[in-house]
Write an enzyme that holds these catalytic residues in place. Structure first.
Site, PDB file in Angstrom:
ATOM      1  N   GLU A 196       0.680  -1.191  -0.008  1.00  0.00           N
ATOM      2  CA  GLU A 196       0.015  -0.063  -0.015  1.00  0.00           C
ATOM      3  C   GLU A 196       1.114   1.407   0.042  1.00  0.00           C
ATOM      4  O   GLU A 196       1.874   1.173   0.682  1.00  0.00           O
ATOM      5  CB  GLU A 196      -0.824   0.075   1.235  1.00  0.00           C
ATOM      6  CG  GLU A 196      -1.945  -1.008   1.302  1.00  0.00           C
ATOM      7  CD  GLU A 196      -1.496  -2.336   1.973  1.00  0.00           C
ATOM      8  OE1 GLU A 196      -2.055  -3.229   1.977  1.00  0.00           O
ATOM      9  OE2 GLU A 196      -0.303  -2.274   2.671  1.00  0.00           O
ATOM     10  N   TYR A 215       7.505   2.228  -7.843  1.00  0.00           N
ATOM     11  CA  TYR A 215       6.816   0.915  -7.638  1.00  0.00           C
ATOM     12  C   TYR A 215       6.427   0.360  -9.030  1.00  0.00           C
ATOM     13  O   TYR A 215       6.777  -0.594  -9.509  1.00  0.00           O
ATOM     14  CB  TYR A 215       5.796   0.733  -6.635  1.00  0.00           C
ATOM     15  CG  TYR A 215       6.207   1.028  -5.281  1.00  0.00           C
ATOM     16  CD1 TYR A 215       7.195   0.669  -4.628  1.00  0.00           C
ATOM     17  CD2 TYR A 215       5.457   1.826  -4.372  1.00  0.00           C
ATOM     18  CE1 TYR A 215       7.692   0.895  -3.477  1.00  0.00           C
ATOM     19  CE2 TYR A 215       5.655   2.173  -3.257  1.00  0.00           C
ATOM     20  CZ  TYR A 215       6.830   1.882  -2.697  1.00  0.00           C
ATOM     21  OH  TYR A 215       7.288   2.100  -1.575  1.00  0.00           O
TER      22      TYR A 215
END
Length: 172
Positions: free
Chosen positions: A107, A119
């Protein structure tokens, strides 16, 4: 910049706690990291160390069945945007794969576009929103997944020249 990625030890906790305090409005206490290292069999943590041995950042995950869940990633402000976060995430991905994980999730704050870009560059894709996930300001979290760690690592390794014989962390 020269750095080494190593498994976190108890000796790293003072510096890890300092980086945690500098990075987050609701930092984990030192005792939480100690518990992760000594009591949580699913937890795996790495640190990035400078040539002088100082900790530049840390990252951690939990391994549950064939999935890895990234719990923490933080880089000391003096080393941000220098490849430390990418190196630690790539090391976590390799370690997760070596320990049997096939997928990885995390998250990230919806406002943290820099982390999201990092990411995504490692193969993570947005998969949903956790409303009001963060305690400090009730900000939403973006859920991201790498569904195929093998494929993601192949892409990361080709970008980093790992195909030339360097041995990644966590692989014997």
């Amino acid at each position: 910049m020269r750095m080494e990625i190593e498994l976190m030890t108890m000796a790293d906790l003072d510096r890890v706690s300092e980086i945690e305090r500098l990075s987050f409005s609701s930092p984990w206490p030192r005792s939480a990291f100690a518990d992760e290292l000594t009591r949580n069999e699913q937890a795996q943590y790495v640190v990035a160390k400078a040539a002088d041995g100082g900790v530049m950042g840390y990252a951690g995950m939990w391994l549950i069945c064939d999935e890895a869940h990234v719990t923490n990633v933080a880089v000391h402000p003096g080393y941000r945007r220098s490849g430390v976060g990418r190196a630690m995430m790539a090391a976590l991905m390799r370690l997760a794969r070596a320990r049997g994980a096939r997928r990885m999730t995390l998250e990230v704050r919806v406002s943290n576009h820099g982390a999201q870009a990092l990411y995504m560059s490692l193969g993570f894709e947005p998969a949903g929103i956790r409303p009001r996930y963060y305690e400090d300001n009730k900000e939403d979290a973006l859920i991201m997944w790498v569904e195929d760690l093998d494929a993601a690592l192949e892409a990361v390794d080709s970008c980093e020249g790992r195909a030339e014989g360097r041995r990644p962390l966590g692989v014997d």
